[in-house]
Design a protein around this motif. Sequence first.
Motif, short mmCIF file in Angstrom:
data_model
loop_
_atom_site.label_atom_id
_atom_site.label_comp_id
_atom_site.label_asym_id
_atom_site.label_seq_id
_atom_site.Cartn_x
_atom_site.Cartn_y
_atom_site.Cartn_z
N ASP A 65 48.94 21.20 73.33
CA ASP A 65 49.33 22.45 73.98
C ASP A 65 50.74 22.86 73.55
O ASP A 65 51.01 24.05 73.37
CB ASP A 65 49.28 22.28 75.50
CG ASP A 65 47.89 21.93 75.99
OD1 ASP A 65 47.10 22.85 76.25
OD2 ASP A 65 47.59 20.72 76.11
N GLN A 106 48.85 27.78 83.68
CA GLN A 106 48.69 26.35 83.45
C GLN A 106 49.91 25.59 83.96
O GLN A 106 51.05 25.97 83.69
CB GLN A 106 48.49 26.06 81.96
CG GLN A 106 48.32 24.60 81.61
CD GLN A 106 48.19 24.38 80.11
OE1 GLN A 106 48.42 25.29 79.31
NE2 GLN A 106 47.80 23.18 79.73
N TYR A 146 45.35 30.70 75.10
CA TYR A 146 46.71 30.76 74.58
C TYR A 146 46.69 30.93 73.06
O TYR A 146 47.55 31.63 72.50
CB TYR A 146 47.49 29.50 74.96
CG TYR A 146 48.97 29.72 74.97
CD1 TYR A 146 49.64 30.13 76.12
CD2 TYR A 146 49.73 29.54 73.82
CE1 TYR A 146 51.01 30.35 76.12
CE2 TYR A 146 51.10 29.76 73.81
CZ TYR A 146 51.73 30.16 74.96
OH TYR A 146 53.08 30.39 74.94
N TYR A 184 42.78 27.03 79.10
CA TYR A 184 44.08 27.59 78.72
C TYR A 184 44.33 27.52 77.21
O TYR A 184 44.94 28.42 76.63
CB TYR A 184 45.21 26.83 79.43
CG TYR A 184 45.13 26.85 80.93
CD1 TYR A 184 45.45 28.00 81.65
CD2 TYR A 184 44.76 25.71 81.64
CE1 TYR A 184 45.39 28.02 83.04
CE2 TYR A 184 44.71 25.72 83.02
CZ TYR A 184 45.02 26.87 83.72
OH TYR A 184 44.96 26.87 85.09
N SER A 185 43.91 26.43 76.58
CA SER A 185 44.23 26.25 75.16
C SER A 185 43.65 27.36 74.31
O SER A 185 44.35 27.96 73.47
CB SER A 185 43.72 24.89 74.67
OG SER A 185 44.32 23.83 75.38
N ARG A 199 38.53 20.57 76.60
CA ARG A 199 39.89 20.95 76.98
C ARG A 199 39.83 22.07 78.03
O ARG A 199 38.86 22.82 78.10
CB ARG A 199 40.67 21.44 75.76
CG ARG A 199 40.83 20.40 74.66
CD ARG A 199 41.68 20.92 73.52
NE ARG A 199 41.73 20.00 72.39
CZ ARG A 199 42.58 18.99 72.27
NH1 ARG A 199 43.46 18.77 73.24
NH2 ARG A 199 42.56 18.19 71.21
N GLU A 247 49.09 16.58 75.74
CA GLU A 247 49.72 17.88 75.87
C GLU A 247 50.61 18.24 74.69
O GLU A 247 51.15 19.35 74.64
CB GLU A 247 50.52 17.95 77.18
CG GLU A 247 49.63 18.03 78.41
CD GLU A 247 50.36 18.47 79.67
OE1 GLU A 247 49.72 19.13 80.50
OE2 GLU A 247 51.57 18.16 79.80
N TYR A 306 45.65 23.63 65.35
CA TYR A 306 44.72 24.02 66.43
C TYR A 306 43.27 23.87 65.97
O TYR A 306 42.44 23.27 66.68
CB TYR A 306 44.98 25.45 66.88
CG TYR A 306 43.95 25.92 67.89
CD1 TYR A 306 44.10 25.63 69.23
CD2 TYR A 306 42.81 26.60 67.48
CE1 TYR A 306 43.13 26.01 70.15
CE2 TYR A 306 41.84 26.99 68.39
CZ TYR A 306 42.00 26.69 69.73
OH TYR A 306 41.04 27.06 70.64
#
Length: 252
Positions: free
Chosen positions: A127, A69, A170, A166-167, A163, A124, A154
């Motif tokens: 993130d 990302q 991760y 990646y979120s 989204r 972000e 989260y």
Amino acid sequence: MGFYRTVVETDHRLIKGEGLSPEEREGIVSTLLAVAQPYAPKKPGGGRELSPLFYLPEAGVKVRSLLGQTPKTGILAGNMVELETLRLLCLLAPEEERVRLMRKETLARLKSTCFGSQDDGQGECFDASLIALRFLCAAAPEDLAWIQSRVDNYNRHAAEKRRPWYSLWYFWLCLSEMPLELALPEIEKHRKLLEEKLRRSYVMNQEPDRTVHPVILCMLRNLFARLPEYGWVGERRPYIDEKDGRLRLDLD
């Protein structure tokens, strides 16, 4: 090689289950300590400290996460570089005096941030909250309440909008590393999807595929192996199928 690239490549190796020799560990720690910003005590009564204190993104170097990302904001880029670097130092040299100091000051900084300790699903910062979560799992694993607060953050905000992938991935990476008593209930929530992802195959055509896909497949393996009945999965190694050139993990 820049220091953050060293962090990412070392982290990839650890996720894949590769060991580090004592000489490699010493070399990595020395490299990272050599580029740390000098400690500057904060002024009393200061406000939020959103920016890193010890590790800044390198000039002219594009920051990418472990999963590829690219941050769009300075908040995510700066905290990604600092927290991932300090996280690795906490794992490799937890008793080193400078590491202990940077850990202490950074935990105090995160307490003052929206993404580090408050309810925040905006942009972000969402993130960055995951970056903070992963750091906490290594730097303060005993602070279960703080770690749980980032898990709750989260869960509150993940579905608020569409989204990037990646979120979620991760978050799964964090689940593969956080204290087991907090991770297991979350793993159970995602169990069906996790098994689907673990059983699928992954292309290995381009360099980003060859870099990231082995990491995410090993992360899924590590995560699933935390379930008591699937501990054996942790011994399996990804392989490239000769028939189609795709990456797989044998679960039979």
